[in-house]
Design a protein around this motif. Structure first.
Motif, PDB file in Angstrom:
ATOM      1  N   PHE A 124       2.998  14.439  -8.324  1.00 14.12           N
ATOM      2  CA  PHE A 124       3.988  15.618  -7.994  1.00 14.12           C
ATOM      3  C   PHE A 124       5.537  15.735  -8.222  1.00 14.12           C
ATOM      4  O   PHE A 124       6.206  16.448  -7.692  1.00 14.12           O
ATOM      5  N   GLY A 125       5.941  14.611  -8.687  1.00 15.15           N
ATOM      6  CA  GLY A 125       7.524  14.604  -8.860  1.00 15.15           C
ATOM      7  C   GLY A 125       7.900  15.433 -10.031  1.00 15.15           C
ATOM      8  O   GLY A 125       7.132  16.540 -10.199  1.00 15.15           O
ATOM      9  N   ALA A 135      -5.651   5.767  -6.853  1.00 15.85           N
ATOM     10  CA  ALA A 135      -4.439   4.799  -6.460  1.00 15.85           C
ATOM     11  C   ALA A 135      -3.894   5.187  -5.210  1.00 15.85           C
ATOM     12  O   ALA A 135      -3.582   4.424  -4.442  1.00 15.85           O
ATOM     13  N   ALA A 136      -3.934   6.381  -4.766  1.00 14.80           N
ATOM     14  CA  ALA A 136      -3.461   7.096  -3.649  1.00 14.80           C
ATOM     15  C   ALA A 136      -4.202   6.860  -2.673  1.00 14.80           C
ATOM     16  O   ALA A 136      -3.751   6.156  -1.581  1.00 14.80           O
ATOM     17  N   ALA A 137      -5.666   6.878  -2.995  1.00 16.46           N
ATOM     18  CA  ALA A 137      -6.640   6.454  -1.563  1.00 16.46           C
ATOM     19  C   ALA A 137      -6.522   5.054  -1.489  1.00 16.46           C
ATOM     20  O   ALA A 137      -6.378   4.597  -0.455  1.00 16.46           O
ATOM     21  N   VAL A 138      -6.261   4.161  -2.497  1.00 12.74           N
ATOM     22  CA  VAL A 138      -6.437   2.527  -2.239  1.00 12.74           C
ATOM     23  C   VAL A 138      -4.856   2.151  -1.605  1.00 12.74           C
ATOM     24  O   VAL A 138      -5.170   1.536  -0.667  1.00 12.74           O
ATOM     25  N   GLY A 139      -3.772   2.936  -2.122  1.00  8.53           N
ATOM     26  CA  GLY A 139      -2.658   2.643  -1.254  1.00  8.53           C
ATOM     27  C   GLY A 139      -2.791   2.986   0.130  1.00  8.53           C
ATOM     28  O   GLY A 139      -2.152   2.581   0.996  1.00  8.53           O
ATOM     29  N   GLY A 157       0.813  -1.247   0.026  1.00  8.74           N
ATOM     30  CA  GLY A 157       0.073  -0.252   0.178  1.00  8.74           C
ATOM     31  C   GLY A 157       0.878   1.238  -0.021  1.00  8.74           C
ATOM     32  O   GLY A 157       0.607   2.431  -0.748  1.00  8.74           O
ATOM     33  N   LEU A 158       1.971   1.223   0.921  1.00 11.03           N
ATOM     34  CA  LEU A 158       2.752   2.371   0.782  1.00 11.03           C
ATOM     35  C   LEU A 158       3.710   2.704  -0.531  1.00 11.03           C
ATOM     36  O   LEU A 158       3.936   3.630  -0.935  1.00 11.03           O
ATOM     37  N   VAL A 159       3.830   1.327  -1.314  1.00 13.56           N
ATOM     38  CA  VAL A 159       4.440   1.680  -2.546  1.00 13.56           C
ATOM     39  C   VAL A 159       3.559   2.314  -3.636  1.00 13.56           C
ATOM     40  O   VAL A 159       3.820   3.319  -4.350  1.00 13.56           O
ATOM     41  N   VAL A 160       2.311   1.633  -3.535  1.00 16.29           N
ATOM     42  CA  VAL A 160       0.952   2.189  -4.342  1.00 16.29           C
ATOM     43  C   VAL A 160       0.981   3.743  -4.021  1.00 16.29           C
ATOM     44  O   VAL A 160       0.916   4.481  -4.934  1.00 16.29           O
ATOM     45  N   LEU A 161       0.857   4.096  -2.740  1.00 20.87           N
ATOM     46  CA  LEU A 161       0.838   5.525  -2.583  1.00 20.87           C
ATOM     47  C   LEU A 161       2.005   6.406  -2.912  1.00 20.87           C
ATOM     48  O   LEU A 161       1.642   7.274  -3.417  1.00 20.87           O
ATOM     49  N   GLY A 162       3.054   5.782  -2.568  1.00 24.19           N
ATOM     50  CA  GLY A 162       4.148   6.533  -3.067  1.00 24.19           C
ATOM     51  C   GLY A 162       4.358   6.975  -4.696  1.00 24.19           C
ATOM     52  O   GLY A 162       4.778   7.975  -4.916  1.00 24.19           O
ATOM     53  N   LEU A 163       3.958   5.581  -5.312  1.00 32.75           N
ATOM     54  CA  LEU A 163       4.372   5.929  -6.827  1.00 32.75           C
ATOM     55  C   LEU A 163       2.766   6.875  -7.340  1.00 32.75           C
ATOM     56  O   LEU A 163       3.304   7.734  -8.158  1.00 32.75           O
ATOM     57  N   ALA A 164       1.627   6.895  -6.731  1.00 28.75           N
ATOM     58  CA  ALA A 164       0.767   7.744  -7.147  1.00 28.75           C
ATOM     59  C   ALA A 164       1.132   9.048  -6.816  1.00 28.75           C
ATOM     60  O   ALA A 164       1.018  10.046  -7.350  1.00 28.75           O
TER      61      ALA A 164
END
Length: 161
Positions: free
Chosen positions: A98-99, A117-121, A86-93
């Protein structure tokens, strides 16, 4: 670090003695009061074992599955894996939105997908960590639709020893 595991489980068998409802500004809140009893069980050396425990208040028999310490540690690792995913998905989203080169904000569809994707992560990370923290290797087998009994953490509000 999660709670330490011992040969005797920390969970307690709770017998429901009172159920009340309270109205608040945000809606109705249910309160449950249990009479709690220690589980007179020892963890198996490996794997799991099923036991039947009699409630000290009403005598009803409750089936419980108890996992060994090593199996419970494995279950905790699986929950941490869900948290990490979940943290990986959140980080990628977040990084995609915003990268240094915000790729996902180019179109409205990708922006919505990134937010989803951020909410699911985030939800997976919170659920995984919560399950990791609460995992103690004790399960009630075949719980009732309206349970008279429940497995409770020690010191839970609303429980009476």
């Amino acid at each position: 670090m999660a709670r330490t595991l011992t040969a005797r489980p920390d969970r307690m068998l709770g017998h429901l003695i009172d159920r009340t409802s309270e109205q608040r500004l945000t809606g109705s809140v249910a309160k449950f009061t249990y009479r709690t009893f220690r589980l007179p069980l020892q963890r198996p050396d490996s794997g799991s074992s099923a036991h039947t425990v009699a409630c000290e208040l009403c005598g009803q028999r409750v089936r419980v599955r108890l996992y060994s310490v090593t199996h419970t540690v494995r279950l905790r690792r699986r929950w941490l894996g869900l948290c990490g995913a979940g943290l990986v998905v959140l980080g990628l989203a977040v990084f995609g939105a915003f990268g240094p080169d915000p790729v996902l904000l180019g179109t409205a569809g990708l922006a919505v997908l990134s937010a989803f994707a951020a909410a699911v992560g985030f939800a997976a990370a919170v659920a995984g960590f919560t399950a990791y923290w609460l995992e103690d290797g004790v399960r009630m087998l075949k719980p009732n639709a309206r349970p008279q009994h429940n497995l409770l953490q020690p010191g839970r509000l609303g429980s009476k020893a």
